[in-house]
Design a protein around this motif. Structure first.
Motif, PDB file in Angstrom:
ATOM      1  N   GLY A 153      53.708 -15.722 -77.161  1.00 25.24           N
ATOM      2  CA  GLY A 153      54.203 -16.025 -78.497  1.00 25.24           C
ATOM      3  C   GLY A 153      53.209 -16.763 -79.352  1.00 25.24           C
ATOM      4  N   GLU A 154      52.090 -17.214 -78.815  1.00 22.55           N
ATOM      5  CA  GLU A 154      51.108 -17.946 -79.608  1.00 22.55           C
ATOM      6  C   GLU A 154      50.001 -16.998 -80.041  1.00 22.55           C
ATOM      7  OE1 GLU A 154      48.405 -21.995 -79.451  1.00 22.55           O
ATOM      8  OE2 GLU A 154      49.409 -21.263 -77.660  1.00 22.55           O
ATOM      9  N   GLU A 155      49.596 -17.078 -81.283  1.00 23.53           N
ATOM     10  CA  GLU A 155      48.561 -16.190 -81.777  1.00 23.53           C
ATOM     11  C   GLU A 155      47.266 -16.437 -81.008  1.00 23.53           C
ATOM     12  OE1 GLU A 155      48.243 -16.703 -85.937  1.00 23.53           O
ATOM     13  OE2 GLU A 155      50.247 -15.935 -86.366  1.00 23.53           O
ATOM     14  N   PRO A 156      46.624 -15.379 -80.507  1.00 22.97           N
ATOM     15  CA  PRO A 156      45.442 -15.568 -79.656  1.00 22.97           C
ATOM     16  C   PRO A 156      44.274 -16.212 -80.388  1.00 22.97           C
ATOM     17  CG  PRO A 156      45.800 -13.240 -80.165  1.00 22.97           C
ATOM     18  CD  PRO A 156      47.022 -13.957 -80.618  1.00 22.97           C
ATOM     19  N   ILE A 157      44.071 -15.882 -81.672  1.00 23.86           N
ATOM     20  CA  ILE A 157      42.969 -16.490 -82.414  1.00 23.86           C
ATOM     21  C   ILE A 157      43.188 -17.992 -82.556  1.00 23.86           C
ATOM     22  CG2 ILE A 157      41.868 -16.625 -84.684  1.00 23.86           C
ATOM     23  CD1 ILE A 157      40.886 -14.291 -83.125  1.00 23.86           C
ATOM     24  N   ILE A 158      44.429 -18.386 -82.823  1.00 25.36           N
ATOM     25  CA  ILE A 158      44.751 -19.813 -82.945  1.00 25.36           C
ATOM     26  C   ILE A 158      44.435 -20.528 -81.633  1.00 25.36           C
ATOM     27  CG2 ILE A 158      46.627 -21.483 -83.243  1.00 25.36           C
ATOM     28  CD1 ILE A 158      47.939 -19.517 -85.155  1.00 25.36           C
ATOM     29  N   LYS A 159      44.872 -19.923 -80.528  1.00 24.43           N
ATOM     30  CA  LYS A 159      44.640 -20.543 -79.230  1.00 24.43           C
ATOM     31  C   LYS A 159      43.156 -20.621 -78.905  1.00 24.43           C
ATOM     32  CE  LYS A 159      46.402 -20.462 -74.499  1.00 24.43           C
ATOM     33  NZ  LYS A 159      47.284 -19.771 -73.535  1.00 24.43           N
ATOM     34  N   LEU A 160      42.426 -19.565 -79.252  1.00 29.41           N
ATOM     35  CA  LEU A 160      40.984 -19.550 -78.992  1.00 29.41           C
ATOM     36  C   LEU A 160      40.266 -20.656 -79.763  1.00 29.41           C
ATOM     37  CD1 LEU A 160      38.374 -18.285 -77.908  1.00 29.41           C
ATOM     38  CD2 LEU A 160      38.447 -16.692 -79.824  1.00 29.41           C
ATOM     39  N   VAL A 161      40.546 -20.782 -81.060  1.00 23.89           N
ATOM     40  CA  VAL A 161      39.884 -21.805 -81.877  1.00 23.89           C
ATOM     41  C   VAL A 161      40.248 -23.199 -81.380  1.00 23.89           C
ATOM     42  CG1 VAL A 161      39.728 -22.800 -84.180  1.00 23.89           C
ATOM     43  CG2 VAL A 161      39.686 -20.316 -83.903  1.00 23.89           C
ATOM     44  N   ASN A 162      41.539 -23.414 -81.074  1.00 29.50           N
ATOM     45  CA  ASN A 162      41.961 -24.729 -80.574  1.00 29.50           C
ATOM     46  C   ASN A 162      41.246 -25.079 -79.272  1.00 29.50           C
ATOM     47  OD1 ASN A 162      43.676 -24.994 -82.733  1.00 29.50           O
ATOM     48  ND2 ASN A 162      45.526 -24.459 -81.602  1.00 29.50           N
ATOM     49  N   THR A 163      41.113 -24.086 -78.388  1.00 30.20           N
ATOM     50  CA  THR A 163      40.456 -24.331 -77.095  1.00 30.20           C
ATOM     51  C   THR A 163      38.979 -24.663 -77.287  1.00 30.20           C
ATOM     52  OG1 THR A 163      41.995 -22.807 -76.028  1.00 30.20           O
ATOM     53  CG2 THR A 163      40.011 -23.391 -74.801  1.00 30.20           C
ATOM     54  N   LEU A 164      38.312 -23.954 -78.207  1.00 28.19           N
ATOM     55  CA  LEU A 164      36.900 -24.246 -78.483  1.00 28.19           C
ATOM     56  C   LEU A 164      36.726 -25.668 -79.010  1.00 28.19           C
ATOM     57  CD1 LEU A 164      35.863 -20.860 -80.130  1.00 28.19           C
ATOM     58  CD2 LEU A 164      34.871 -21.819 -78.043  1.00 28.19           C
ATOM     59  N   ILE A 165      37.647 -26.123 -79.867  1.00 27.04           N
ATOM     60  CA  ILE A 165      37.555 -27.482 -80.412  1.00 27.04           C
ATOM     61  C   ILE A 165      37.791 -28.516 -79.324  1.00 27.04           C
ATOM     62  CG2 ILE A 165      38.644 -29.121 -81.994  1.00 27.04           C
ATOM     63  CD1 ILE A 165      39.233 -26.730 -83.844  1.00 27.04           C
ATOM     64  N   ILE A 166      38.840 -28.309 -78.518  1.00 23.14           N
ATOM     65  CA  ILE A 166      39.167 -29.289 -77.473  1.00 23.14           C
ATOM     66  C   ILE A 166      38.059 -29.348 -76.421  1.00 23.14           C
ATOM     67  CG2 ILE A 166      40.772 -29.784 -75.586  1.00 23.14           C
ATOM     68  CD1 ILE A 166      43.006 -28.704 -77.406  1.00 23.14           C
ATOM     69  N   GLU A 167      37.499 -28.180 -76.085  1.00 24.05           N
ATOM     70  CA  GLU A 167      36.407 -28.176 -75.103  1.00 24.05           C
ATOM     71  C   GLU A 167      35.184 -28.907 -75.658  1.00 24.05           C
ATOM     72  OE1 GLU A 167      34.328 -27.625 -71.637  1.00 24.05           O
ATOM     73  OE2 GLU A 167      36.466 -27.543 -72.082  1.00 24.05           O
ATOM     74  N   GLY A 168      34.922 -28.741 -76.964  1.00 23.74           N
ATOM     75  CA  GLY A 168      33.831 -29.482 -77.580  1.00 23.74           C
ATOM     76  C   GLY A 168      34.045 -30.978 -77.495  1.00 23.74           C
ATOM     77  N   PHE A 169      35.284 -31.401 -77.725  1.00 22.94           N
ATOM     78  CA  PHE A 169      35.595 -32.833 -77.624  1.00 22.94           C
ATOM     79  C   PHE A 169      35.422 -33.328 -76.192  1.00 22.94           C
ATOM     80  CE2 PHE A 169      38.927 -36.026 -76.703  1.00 22.94           C
ATOM     81  CZ  PHE A 169      38.394 -37.076 -77.432  1.00 22.94           C
ATOM     82  N   LYS A 170      35.863 -32.517 -75.213  1.00 23.54           N
ATOM     83  CA  LYS A 170      35.724 -32.920 -73.813  1.00 23.54           C
ATOM     84  C   LYS A 170      34.257 -33.082 -73.423  1.00 23.54           C
ATOM     85  CE  LYS A 170      39.968 -30.827 -71.968  1.00 23.54           C
ATOM     86  NZ  LYS A 170      40.503 -29.748 -71.096  1.00 23.54           N
ATOM     87  N   GLN A 171      33.408 -32.249 -74.004  1.00 15.14           N
ATOM     88  CA  GLN A 171      31.986 -32.328 -73.681  1.00 15.14           C
ATOM     89  C   GLN A 171      31.247 -33.363 -74.530  1.00 15.14           C
ATOM     90  OE1 GLN A 171      29.761 -28.706 -73.171  1.00 15.14           O
ATOM     91  NE2 GLN A 171      31.520 -27.569 -72.414  1.00 15.14           N
ATOM     92  N   ARG A 172      31.986 -34.166 -75.306  1.00 15.63           N
ATOM     93  CA  ARG A 172      31.436 -35.233 -76.148  1.00 15.63           C
ATOM     94  C   ARG A 172      30.560 -34.678 -77.273  1.00 15.63           C
ATOM     95  NH1 ARG A 172      27.788 -37.976 -74.113  1.00 15.63           N
ATOM     96  NH2 ARG A 172      27.260 -36.618 -72.368  1.00 15.63           N
ATOM     97  N   ALA A 173      30.901 -33.492 -77.768  1.00 15.07           N
ATOM     98  CA  ALA A 173      30.102 -32.885 -78.835  1.00 15.07           C
ATOM     99  C   ALA A 173      30.308 -33.629 -80.148  1.00 15.07           C
ATOM    100  CB  ALA A 173      30.485 -31.415 -79.007  1.00 15.07           C
ATOM    101  N   SER A 174      29.231 -33.812 -80.899  1.00 16.02           N
ATOM    102  CA  SER A 174      29.346 -34.399 -82.230  1.00 16.02           C
ATOM    103  C   SER A 174      29.645 -33.342 -83.272  1.00 16.02           C
ATOM    104  CB  SER A 174      28.063 -35.153 -82.600  1.00 16.02           C
ATOM    105  OG  SER A 174      26.956 -34.260 -82.593  1.00 16.02           O
TER     106      SER A 174
END
Length: 553
Positions: free
Chosen positions: A170-191
């Protein structure tokens, strides 16, 4: 193991008693397990037996728990391939495989790698554990999602409302993909996160500790959908693809409030997007956390306690100037002081501080904002950047009329800031009478404490840093992603403007003369401050040479 248990029993008949081997073989067939597991249950050393099987196959066996492949090896092999074939990169040109008897897969692997690759044997359990260390679960989730979207028939298809087709949950795949890329960036301490369309693929990179790292990106054909989703999040115009745009996103992730500054720009192959991740928790950063030496910190604190004057922070983009300014404001933010900032844009929202955003499109420029806030009777003014003569003159006049003004300039070192102000049109006598101090800075990566090791310095290093018994470096581990560095600190060049320097500035002295006088008064150059941090074991020689230029004689 791809071979049956009877074949394994034939290899191990000289290692295990015939009767015990027969019993273990019967149990393995009954329980549907591998013969090695049954023998381990009976008390045999599984590692020794596995090494015997590898020897029979003509392969070297390794203990991954002993060799502990560094996370830097993960960059030699993508996670999808590693998991698909059950292989672990041990070092450059060497991979570990869990089934020494699977000749077919080994031939496939040799064909897969373009360069000559040695395949060694390691137990499947150790392979699985190493895969988890080198390729965390978040990476697996992201790559699985990208793989699913790559296999989709047409994930880019939009309906009349402009939304993409939804995934089964039920979740749009593009939305999930972008959210995951952002959260993974935060986990890796990306600026910041870079979304860059190239001619044949869609590149995604994270900037971690000032250095860009490329990660697995979505398929090239998903670029328009990903960029459209980011624009929707940032409140931008989706249809505008010819002009640069700026936007902002506020999200709550992993218990933290994050601000994302979003910038788009059209390129030859489509729109490129950069997301700057601003972690509000960094607002707690104080002056002691910036990386000052004790003497420089004391001198700097005295400068920002003056009731008036100009204090300038200089350095190139990405050198931490804004972070230093916010640390100053946190230090000065008291109920009896009124602080107003003029910024483009407002990066962090500070409690108790009046922050004004520049809006040039409606005439709210730096100079216009400064004129207005002077009528607000502030004690302290922070200007994001002095860019032109008008802004500089208003800032200096504010300092001469009893305000403390903090701002930044783009110069390579502290003495050059004087020349820069004069070049943009400020009279030397105004610079001399208003500027209290100038500090140049850079950011250097600090050695990871989890894998920090000492080594004997080479002769060239001794000539630069002094005769020390040992220097330090990071070997690379899971905590630092195999880089040997974790976090950053500043190196500083602090020039206090005293009466002697004021006379020289008023007389139009060149930068070289100002630098020589400042050094005679005790100013450490960026290189010298960096070398003191090398001696203290905070960073490496190469890191200091990377970010500082050679000092003038």
């Amino acid at each position: 193991m791809t071979r049956n248990n009877s074949y394994l029993a034939a290899i191990l008949e000289n290692e295990v008693g015939a009767k015990e081997l027969e019993t273990a073989l019967a149990e393995a067939e009954r329980d549907g397990v591998n013969l090695l597991d049954a023998l381990e249950k009976a008390g045999h050393d599984k590692s020794r037996l596995f090494a015997r099987i590898a020897e029979a196959a003509g392969m070297e066996s390794v203990e991954l728990t002993a060799t502990h492949p560094p996370p830097s090896a993960a960059r030699l092999l993508d996670a999808e391939t590693a998991r698909r074939y059950g292989i672990v990169p041990v070092s450059e040109g060497v991979v570990a495989f869990g089934d020494p008897l699977d000749i077919e897969t080994q031939d496939t692997l040799r064909y897969l790698f373009n360069e000559p690759t040695e395949i060694v044997a390691a137990s499947p359990e150790h392979i699985a554990a190493a895969l988890e260390r080198l390729y965390p679960a978040a990476d697996a989730e992201l790559e699985t999602m990208i793989g699913l979207m790559s296999d989709a028939e047409d994930p880019n298809r939009h309906d009349a409302e402009g939304s993409t087709a939804t995934s089964p949950d039920g979740e749009e795949p593009i939305i999930k993909l972008v959210n995951t890329l952002i959260i993974e960036g935060f986990k890796q301490r990306a600026s910041d996160i870079h979304f860059e369309p190239l001619s044949k693929h869609f590149r995604v990179r994270y900037r971690v500790d000032g250095v860009l790292r490329e990660v697995e990106g979505p398929p090239r054909r998903l670029h328009p959908s990903v960029i459209s989703r980011i624009k929707i999040m940032a409140g931008m115009k989706i249809s505008e693809k010819r002009l640069p745009q700026d936007g902002r996103v506020e999200i709550h992730a992993m218990g933290r409030d994050l601000d994302l500054r979003v910038s788009t720009i059209p390129t030859n192959h489509g729109e490129s997007v950069v997301m700057r991740i601003l972690d509000k928790q960094n607002l707690t950063l104080g002056l002691p956390n910036l990386g000052f030496g004790s003497d420089d910190q004391n001198r700097f604190e005295r400068l920002i306690k003056y009731p008036d004057g100009v204090l300038l922070i200089t350095g190139p983009t990405g050198s931490g100037k804004t972070t230093t300014l916010y640390a100053c404001l946190n230090h000065l933010n008291q109920p009896d002081r009124k602080i107003i900032t003029v910024e483009d844009p407002v990066e962090y929202q500070l409690s108790g501080v009046n922050q004004v955003r520049v809006r040039s499109n409606i005439g709210m420029t730096f100079s216009a904002a400064l004129r207005a806030i002077l009528r607000q009777a502030p004690n302290i003014i922070m200007i994001g950047e002095i860019r032109d003569k008008e802004t500089a003159e208003i800032a200096i006049n504010a300092a001469l009329t009893g305000h403390l003004v903090l701002s930044t300039l783009h110069t390579n070192d502290a003495p050059s800031a004087v020349t820069r102000l004069v070049d943009i049109g400020v009279k030397p006598f105004l610079v001399a009478s208003s500027v209290r101090g100038i500090m140049a800075q850079r950011l250097v990566r600090t050695i990871c404490e989890s894998c920090k090791t000492s080594y004997a310095p080479a002769e060239t290093e001794r000539r630069l840093v002094g005769d020390l018994p040992a220097l330090w470096r990071g070997d690379g581990c899971a905590a630092c992603g195999g880089t040997g560095f974790h976090g950053r600190k500043g190196v500083f060049e602090l020039m206090n403007v005293n009466d002697d320097l004021r006379r020289m500035i008023h007389a139009g002295a060149p930068t070289t003369a100002l630098r020589a006088e400042a050094r005679a008064l005790g100013m450490r150059t960026l290189r010298e401050d960096g070398m003191s941090k090398v001696a203290d074991g905070l960073t490496t020689m190469n890191e200091i040479l990377r970010v500082t230029m050679r000092d003038e004689a």
